[in-house]
Design a protein around this motif. Structure first.
Motif, PDB file in Angstrom:
ATOM      1  N   SER A 111       0.891  -1.256   0.175  1.00 15.13           N
ATOM      2  CA  SER A 111       0.067   0.108  -0.036  1.00 15.13           C
ATOM      3  C   SER A 111       0.896   0.987   0.051  1.00 15.13           C
ATOM      4  CB  SER A 111      -0.757  -0.055   1.410  1.00 15.13           C
ATOM      5  OG  SER A 111      -1.756  -0.884   1.217  1.00 15.13           O
ATOM      6  N   VAL A 112       1.968   0.972   0.530  1.00 14.17           N
ATOM      7  CA  VAL A 112       3.042   2.283   0.379  1.00 14.17           C
ATOM      8  C   VAL A 112       3.884   2.230  -0.292  1.00 14.17           C
ATOM      9  CG1 VAL A 112       2.403   3.092   2.827  1.00 14.17           C
ATOM     10  CG2 VAL A 112       4.152   1.332   2.308  1.00 14.17           C
ATOM     11  N   THR A 113       3.624   1.331  -1.575  1.00 13.05           N
ATOM     12  CA  THR A 113       4.776   1.234  -2.753  1.00 13.05           C
ATOM     13  C   THR A 113       5.826   0.559  -2.492  1.00 13.05           C
ATOM     14  OG1 THR A 113       6.116   3.465  -2.541  1.00 13.05           O
ATOM     15  CG2 THR A 113       3.803   3.452  -3.749  1.00 13.05           C
ATOM     16  N   ASN A 114       6.044  -0.643  -1.845  1.00 16.09           N
ATOM     17  CA  ASN A 114       6.916  -1.288  -1.641  1.00 16.09           C
ATOM     18  C   ASN A 114       6.535  -2.856  -2.027  1.00 16.09           C
ATOM     19  OD1 ASN A 114       9.319  -0.024  -0.461  1.00 16.09           O
ATOM     20  ND2 ASN A 114       8.025   0.321   1.207  1.00 16.09           N
ATOM     21  N   ASP A 116       7.748  -5.174  -4.078  1.00 17.06           N
ATOM     22  CA  ASP A 116       8.565  -6.369  -4.121  1.00 17.06           C
ATOM     23  C   ASP A 116       8.953  -6.976  -2.746  1.00 17.06           C
ATOM     24  OD1 ASP A 116       9.214  -6.274  -7.064  1.00 17.06           O
ATOM     25  OD2 ASP A 116       9.664  -4.300  -6.462  1.00 17.06           O
ATOM     26  N   VAL A 117       9.180  -6.060  -1.859  1.00 15.08           N
ATOM     27  CA  VAL A 117       9.157  -6.667  -0.391  1.00 15.08           C
ATOM     28  C   VAL A 117       7.978  -7.391   0.199  1.00 15.08           C
ATOM     29  CG1 VAL A 117       9.745  -5.848   2.022  1.00 15.08           C
ATOM     30  CG2 VAL A 117      10.780  -4.755  -0.041  1.00 15.08           C
ATOM     31  N   ALA A 118       6.939  -6.929  -0.242  1.00 16.44           N
ATOM     32  CA  ALA A 118       5.599  -7.364   0.281  1.00 16.44           C
ATOM     33  C   ALA A 118       5.467  -8.971  -0.495  1.00 16.44           C
ATOM     34  CB  ALA A 118       4.284  -6.670  -0.425  1.00 16.44           C
ATOM     35  N   LEU A 119       5.907  -9.149  -1.632  1.00 16.14           N
ATOM     36  CA  LEU A 119       5.736 -10.183  -2.516  1.00 16.14           C
ATOM     37  C   LEU A 119       6.709 -11.248  -1.845  1.00 16.14           C
ATOM     38  CD1 LEU A 119       4.592 -12.002  -4.794  1.00 16.14           C
ATOM     39  CD2 LEU A 119       6.431 -11.055  -6.450  1.00 16.14           C
ATOM     40  N   GLU A 120       8.027 -10.582  -1.375  1.00 19.93           N
ATOM     41  CA  GLU A 120       9.004 -11.649  -0.640  1.00 19.93           C
ATOM     42  C   GLU A 120       8.391 -12.141   0.440  1.00 19.93           C
ATOM     43  OE1 GLU A 120      13.294 -11.272   0.919  1.00 19.93           O
ATOM     44  OE2 GLU A 120      12.856  -9.707  -0.415  1.00 19.93           O
ATOM     45  N   ILE A 121       7.799 -11.279   1.182  1.00 22.35           N
ATOM     46  CA  ILE A 121       7.229 -11.912   2.591  1.00 22.35           C
ATOM     47  C   ILE A 121       6.187 -12.918   2.352  1.00 22.35           C
ATOM     48  CG2 ILE A 121       5.923 -10.958   4.499  1.00 22.35           C
ATOM     49  CD1 ILE A 121       7.250  -8.363   4.573  1.00 22.35           C
ATOM     50  N   LEU A 122       5.020 -12.479   1.361  1.00 23.36           N
ATOM     51  CA  LEU A 122       3.893 -13.499   1.175  1.00 23.36           C
ATOM     52  C   LEU A 122       4.622 -14.687   0.470  1.00 23.36           C
ATOM     53  CD1 LEU A 122       1.792 -10.830  -0.565  1.00 23.36           C
ATOM     54  CD2 LEU A 122       1.388 -12.082   1.711  1.00 23.36           C
ATOM     55  N   THR A 123       5.510 -14.719  -0.403  1.00 21.49           N
ATOM     56  CA  THR A 123       6.068 -16.132  -0.899  1.00 21.49           C
ATOM     57  C   THR A 123       6.551 -17.029   0.081  1.00 21.49           C
ATOM     58  OG1 THR A 123       6.456 -14.899  -3.081  1.00 21.49           O
ATOM     59  CG2 THR A 123       7.590 -17.205  -2.445  1.00 21.49           C
ATOM     60  N   SER A 151      -3.090 -11.057  -4.219  1.00 19.79           N
ATOM     61  CA  SER A 151      -3.757 -10.343  -5.338  1.00 19.79           C
ATOM     62  C   SER A 151      -3.210  -8.728  -5.485  1.00 19.79           C
ATOM     63  CB  SER A 151      -5.257 -10.262  -5.619  1.00 19.79           C
ATOM     64  OG  SER A 151      -5.747  -9.740  -6.583  1.00 19.79           O
ATOM     65  N   GLY A 152      -3.560  -7.989  -4.562  1.00 21.23           N
ATOM     66  CA  GLY A 152      -3.039  -6.815  -4.547  1.00 21.23           C
ATOM     67  C   GLY A 152      -1.739  -6.049  -4.696  1.00 21.23           C
ATOM     68  N   THR A 153      -0.889  -7.279  -4.358  1.00 24.72           N
ATOM     69  CA  THR A 153       0.780  -6.933  -4.516  1.00 24.72           C
ATOM     70  C   THR A 153       1.011  -7.385  -5.813  1.00 24.72           C
ATOM     71  OG1 THR A 153       0.989  -7.874  -2.138  1.00 24.72           O
ATOM     72  CG2 THR A 153       2.896  -7.926  -3.727  1.00 24.72           C
ATOM     73  N   LEU A 154       0.438  -8.241  -6.387  1.00 25.19           N
ATOM     74  CA  LEU A 154       0.793  -8.702  -8.037  1.00 25.19           C
ATOM     75  C   LEU A 154       0.171  -7.737  -8.851  1.00 25.19           C
ATOM     76  CD1 LEU A 154       0.008 -12.744  -7.860  1.00 25.19           C
ATOM     77  CD2 LEU A 154       2.221 -11.355  -8.196  1.00 25.19           C
ATOM     78  N   ASP A 155      -1.138  -6.946  -8.324  1.00 26.20           N
ATOM     79  CA  ASP A 155      -1.812  -5.999  -9.104  1.00 26.20           C
ATOM     80  C   ASP A 155      -0.763  -4.819  -9.299  1.00 26.20           C
ATOM     81  OD1 ASP A 155      -3.055  -4.158 -10.292  1.00 26.20           O
ATOM     82  OD2 ASP A 155      -4.435  -3.865  -8.545  1.00 26.20           O
ATOM     83  N   LYS A 156       0.149  -4.449  -8.056  1.00 27.07           N
ATOM     84  CA  LYS A 156       0.795  -3.160  -8.012  1.00 27.07           C
ATOM     85  C   LYS A 156       2.073  -3.498  -8.913  1.00 27.07           C
ATOM     86  CE  LYS A 156      -0.708  -0.156  -4.975  1.00 27.07           C
ATOM     87  NZ  LYS A 156      -0.694   1.001  -4.970  1.00 27.07           N
ATOM     88  N   LEU A 157       2.261  -4.634  -9.040  1.00 26.80           N
ATOM     89  CA  LEU A 157       3.638  -5.266  -9.880  1.00 26.80           C
ATOM     90  C   LEU A 157       3.218  -5.397 -11.207  1.00 26.80           C
ATOM     91  CD1 LEU A 157       5.205  -7.733  -7.596  1.00 26.80           C
ATOM     92  CD2 LEU A 157       6.172  -5.540  -8.110  1.00 26.80           C
ATOM     93  N   ARG A 158       2.029  -5.006 -11.743  1.00 27.16           N
ATOM     94  CA  ARG A 158       1.388  -5.290 -13.023  1.00 27.16           C
ATOM     95  C   ARG A 158       1.435  -6.534 -13.507  1.00 27.16           C
ATOM     96  NH1 ARG A 158      -0.190  -0.267 -14.868  1.00 27.16           N
ATOM     97  NH2 ARG A 158      -0.150  -0.917 -16.664  1.00 27.16           N
ATOM     98  N   ARG A 159       1.262  -7.572 -12.633  1.00 26.69           N
ATOM     99  CA  ARG A 159       1.075  -8.953 -13.215  1.00 26.69           C
ATOM    100  C   ARG A 159      -0.322  -9.261 -13.015  1.00 26.69           C
ATOM    101  NH1 ARG A 159       6.177 -11.381  -9.581  1.00 26.69           N
ATOM    102  NH2 ARG A 159       4.934 -13.328 -10.164  1.00 26.69           N
ATOM    103  N   PHE A 160      -1.090  -8.636 -13.895  1.00 33.36           N
ATOM    104  CA  PHE A 160      -2.468  -8.817 -13.745  1.00 33.36           C
ATOM    105  C   PHE A 160      -3.180 -10.181 -13.630  1.00 33.36           C
ATOM    106  CE2 PHE A 160      -1.635  -4.329 -15.704  1.00 33.36           C
ATOM    107  CZ  PHE A 160      -1.721  -3.746 -14.418  1.00 33.36           C
ATOM    108  N   GLU A 161      -2.612 -11.002 -14.894  1.00 35.16           N
ATOM    109  CA  GLU A 161      -3.270 -12.257 -15.121  1.00 35.16           C
ATOM    110  C   GLU A 161      -2.875 -13.149 -13.700  1.00 35.16           C
ATOM    111  OE1 GLU A 161      -5.067 -13.466 -17.394  1.00 35.16           O
ATOM    112  OE2 GLU A 161      -4.717 -11.906 -19.080  1.00 35.16           O
TER     113      GLU A 161
END
Length: 239
Positions: A111-114, A116-123, A151-161
């Motif tokens: 939500s505060v434009t990080n 990549d870090v969020a995706l690492e945590i979630l993975t 979903s929101g994290t991937l959306d921010k990374l423009r990985r829409f599918e």
């Protein structure tokens, strides 16, 4: 009026079996209208001030999480993170409640434009969450926020599918466990609609957004944070 009358009351604490229990106000005790938006946040701030200096008990952990969730609904993520840290004191890192907090912290990060870090945590959390897959009392409470935030994290990374696949699951889980017109399900449907537009299913996405906005306005009110967000989204896509 209701607010004036409620202000005279001290209903934050109830004594049960000689112990203080912190009450949760989700609706007006007089007219029973749901409490949300700025009023809800202010009420829960007051509630938190009442208990913040006390010892860590199960009641206080529960209160911390309730107030944290209210802050997140108004996108006050820093305040919510602090409360989650308070609630998690003394708990193991793989406890379900701690895992939920980590999921929501990832939500704060994207939500505060990080993202990549969020995706690492979630993975990194995926395996921990899947350990509870055979426990129907715990797994949905972990999986539902996980797929919504992923979903929101991937959306921010423009990985829409990829994001849409998680969004579809988030809608299914929220509808099944919270109800079709719950705030959670409506928020998930709005996110799903945005992703449908992004992947080229424009008419379908706009139709869902319009439906969600009408329902949020009716149930949550025009000033609720989710309603305001959906309204801005609808305006940006000319729904």
């Amino acid at each position: 009026d209701c607010l004036a009358e409620m202000a005279k009351r001290d209903e934050w604490v109830t004594i049960v079996d000689g112990r203080e229990r912190i009450n949760v106000w989700m609706s007006c005790s007089l007219c029973h209208q749901a409490v949300n938006g700025a009023l809800s946040i202010e009420m829960h701030r007051r509630r938190w001030r009442h208990i913040r200096d006390g010892p860590i008990t199960e009641d206080k952990r529960h209160a911390c999480r309730v107030v944290s969730n209210m802050f997140r609904e108004e996108y006050e993520h820093d305040a919510a993170d602090r409360l989650d840290d308070e609630a998690n004191q003394g708990l193991a890192r793989d406890e379900p409640e701690v895992l939920v907090s980590e999921i929501m912290r990832a939500n704060s990060l994207f939500s505060v434009t990080n993202p990549d870090v969020a995706l690492e945590i979630l993975t990194g959390m995926r395996t921990k969450i899947e350990r509870y897959k055979n426990d129907p009392n715990i797994y949905p409470d972990l999986r539902a926020p996980y797929v919504e935030v992923m979903s929101g994290t991937l959306d921010k990374l423009r990985r829409f599918e990829e994001a849409l696949l998680f969004a579809n699951e988030a809608v299914e889980l929220a509808t099944a466990y919270c109800g079709l017109e719950s705030a959670t399900a409506l928020r998930c449907r709005a996110s799903q609609a945005e992703l449908l537009i992004e992947v080229g299913r424009v008419d379908e996405g706009k139709a869902i957004l319009s439906q969600v906005l009408a329902t949020q306005t009716r149930i949550l009110g025009a000033n609720h944070a989710d309603t305001r967000y959906t309204k801005r989204t609808c305006d940006s896509w000319s729904c």
